[in-house]
Write an enzyme that holds these catalytic residues in place. Structure first.
Site, mmCIF file in Angstrom:
data_model
loop_
_atom_site.group_PDB
_atom_site.id
_atom_site.type_symbol
_atom_site.label_atom_id
_atom_site.label_comp_id
_atom_site.label_asym_id
_atom_site.label_seq_id
_atom_site.Cartn_x
_atom_site.Cartn_y
_atom_site.Cartn_z
ATOM 1 C CG ASP A 127 -1.884 1.345 0.976
ATOM 2 O OD1 ASP A 127 -1.621 2.526 0.808
ATOM 3 O OD2 ASP A 127 -3.039 1.193 1.596
ATOM 4 C CG HIS A 128 1.409 4.113 -3.327
ATOM 5 N ND1 HIS A 128 0.091 3.687 -3.886
ATOM 6 C CD2 HIS A 128 1.153 5.322 -3.173
ATOM 7 C CE1 HIS A 128 -0.707 4.849 -4.191
ATOM 8 N NE2 HIS A 128 0.198 5.996 -3.814
ATOM 9 C CG HIS B 84 -4.442 4.312 -0.662
ATOM 10 N ND1 HIS B 84 -3.439 3.339 -0.437
ATOM 11 C CD2 HIS B 84 -4.793 4.549 -2.018
ATOM 12 C CE1 HIS B 84 -3.285 2.952 -1.727
ATOM 13 N NE2 HIS B 84 -4.066 3.852 -2.707
#
Ligand code: NAP
Length: 484
Positions: free
Chosen positions: A177-178, A240
């Protein structure tokens, strides 16, 4: 500030989907920046893998073009580019067939760290995992990196976890999950658990409410077909925003170790109350002067998928009972702005009288643009005008504080890929975390389908539908401004 770049051990990183959009825009440019910073040692290999036929030289040309497009020109010196391209190999491979697997095996060296980035559609994850094993390429030390979306509901996420678990242990799986790779997000943990200043106030007694905003100016054009099947809830909230919420709300882990951190995040998700229908507003953008409507972008006038969502969440535990968390995210909004705002309560008694006005401390953690933090503090207005109070920001922009050219100021993808090579899973989602997030999300989405719920319309360039402002107004609160 002295830059401290600690090189990783030499590695073989295979990027399945090496010719795809994500590899071109994020993964390869990120790896180049790490190489240029001296973090990637000589002797490492980056192997692009996809069905398209390419020689090594042809793929290097593609990588060079991608670097020219996505790396700042002043960082593209010839020596670094040439050195980086020397590490690049290419294997033409079919995730669903036999082509290319023996060639890939020849490239992977036993005495190097070996990692495989699955930058392909999730429907191929199982095939890749299976073939890495059946072709004798993967072993117990192999790491795999998987991209979002990780399922589209609890059932599919469980199935995906089960497929990967047939071939890899949980300690080998890095679910990206950047958002977790952003400097500010990690700084959130440093801020909370590295200072004595905030943690005593970090609870329902002192925090009035918390806002998490991820606003985008772009619409869904270009990826309308994918987006329309997912919507803001699946595309942004389940992953996110949920991760940000966890980091803000979790208890201090006993150590900064992967499972300690992830155990605490999981407890937050499990403590979330179901969300009442009145506490959610969904929206869909209309056409603007020069922009198409959501319906036009997804080519479906009947679509009820949301391009905006705002919601009020309650966490039922001792720390947070009574302090709402407001989340909102949307496309085609006024500005590209992602931030977390911790709004503290009023001082219990104002010694300055009513005319001093109402002042609140707000800690704002900015994810984009200008990663950094601002603490709003109340001071006396300078001058002889009596005891009048004003709010001023104590501001720290990371690029200023650390130096914009500092090679240690990394982007999310490059930091996360280096963590994979180091074998550090702290900033990656564990399987049970992902499943818990879907278990909370699924009933909300199902309710929309059952009731034929329709999103509210909003103007492009606005802060979302009016109804979302009401979510807070009705409780005498207001969203922070999305500033253009
Ligand atoms: P993309 O541009 O469509 O690229 C897909 C890649 O997969 C191409 O390199 C393609 O190359 C390869 N591929 C397709 N079928 C294959 C097969 N059978 N065997 C081997 N390779 C195959 O997709 P993307 O945008 O890069 O996205 C990749 C993954 O990242 C997806 O899971 C996506 O959801 C996720 N993701 C992307 C972004 C983004 O910004 N792009 C952001 C977040 C997550 P060939 O056609 O040559 O085989």
């Amino acid at each position: 500030m002295v830059s401290r770049v600690i090189p990783v051990d030499p590695f073989d990183l295979t990027i399945f989907g090496g010719t795809g959009d994500l590899a071109r825009r994020k993964i390869l440019p990120g790896l180049f920046r790490r190489f240029r910073a001296g973090q990637i040692p000589e002797g490492s290999q980056i192997i692009g893998a996809a069905r398209t036929d390419h020689t090594d030289a042809e793929f290097r040309d593609e990588v060079k073009t991608a670097l020219e497009e996505f790396v700042d020109a002043d960082k593209l010196d010839d020596n670094s580019v040439a050195g980086f391209l020397e590490m690049i190999r290419y294997v033409s491979i079919d995730a669903k067939g036999t082509k290319g697997w023996s060639e890939l095996k020849e490239h992977i060296r036993d005495d190097h760290i070996s990692a495989f980035y699955f930058s392909v559609a999730p429907s191929l994850f199982g095939d890749l995992a299976e073939r890495l094993h059946s072709n004798g390429i993967a072993d117990d030390s192999t790491r795999i990196v998987v991209e979002k979306p990780f399922g589209r509901d609890l059932e599919s996420a469980k199935a995906l976890n089960a497929t990967l678990a047939e071939h890899f242990d949980e300690t080998q799986i890095y679910r990206i999950d950047h958002y977790l790779g952003k400097e500010t997000v990690q700084n959130l943990m440093a801020l909370r658990f590295g200072n004595v200043l905030f943690e005593p106030l970090w609870n329902a007694q002192y925090v009035d409410h918390i806002q998490i905003t991820v606003a985008e100016t772009v619409g869904v054009g270009g990826r309308g077909e994918y987006y329309d099947k997912s919507g803001a809830m699946r595309d942004m909230v389940q992953n996110h925003l949920m991760q940000l919420l966890c980091l803000i709300a979790m208890e201090p882990p006993s150590q900064f170790e992967p499972d300690s951190v992830r155990d605490e995040k999981l407890k937050v998700i499990r403590a979330l109350d179901p969300v009442a229908p009145d506490d959610i507003v969904r929206g869909q953008y209309e056409a603007g002067k020069n922009t198409d409507s959501y319906h036009a972008d997804v080519e479906d006038d009947e679509s009820r998928t949301e391009s905006f969502i705002a919601m009020k969440l309650n966490i039922s535990n001792w720390r947070w009972a009574g302090t709402p968390f407001y989340l909102r995210t949307g496309k085609r909004l006024k500005a590209r702005q992602s931030e977390i705002a911790v709004v503290f309560k009023d001082a219990p008694h104002s010694i300055f009288g009513a005319e001093a006005g109402r002042h609140r401390n707000i800690l704002t953690i900015r994810l984009q643009p200008n990663e950094g933090m601002t603490l709003g503090v109340t001071i006396k207005e300078p001058g002889p005008g009596g005891m009048r109070l004003i709010d001023v920001p104590l501001d720290m922009t990371f690029a200023d504080a650390l130096g914009a050219d500092n090679d240690n100021v990394t982007e999310a993808y490059e930091r996360l890929v280096m963590d994979v090579i180091r074998g550090n899973q702290t900033l990656f989602m564990r399987g049970d975390e992902v499943e818990a997030a879907w278990a909370w999300t699924d009933p909300i989405i199902e309710r929309w389908q059952d009731k034929g719920d329709k999103p509210c319309a909003y103007d492009p360039g606005s802060a979302g539908p009016e109804e979302s402002a009401m979510l807070l107004h009705r409780e005498n609160r207001r969203w922070r401004e999305i500033k253009a």
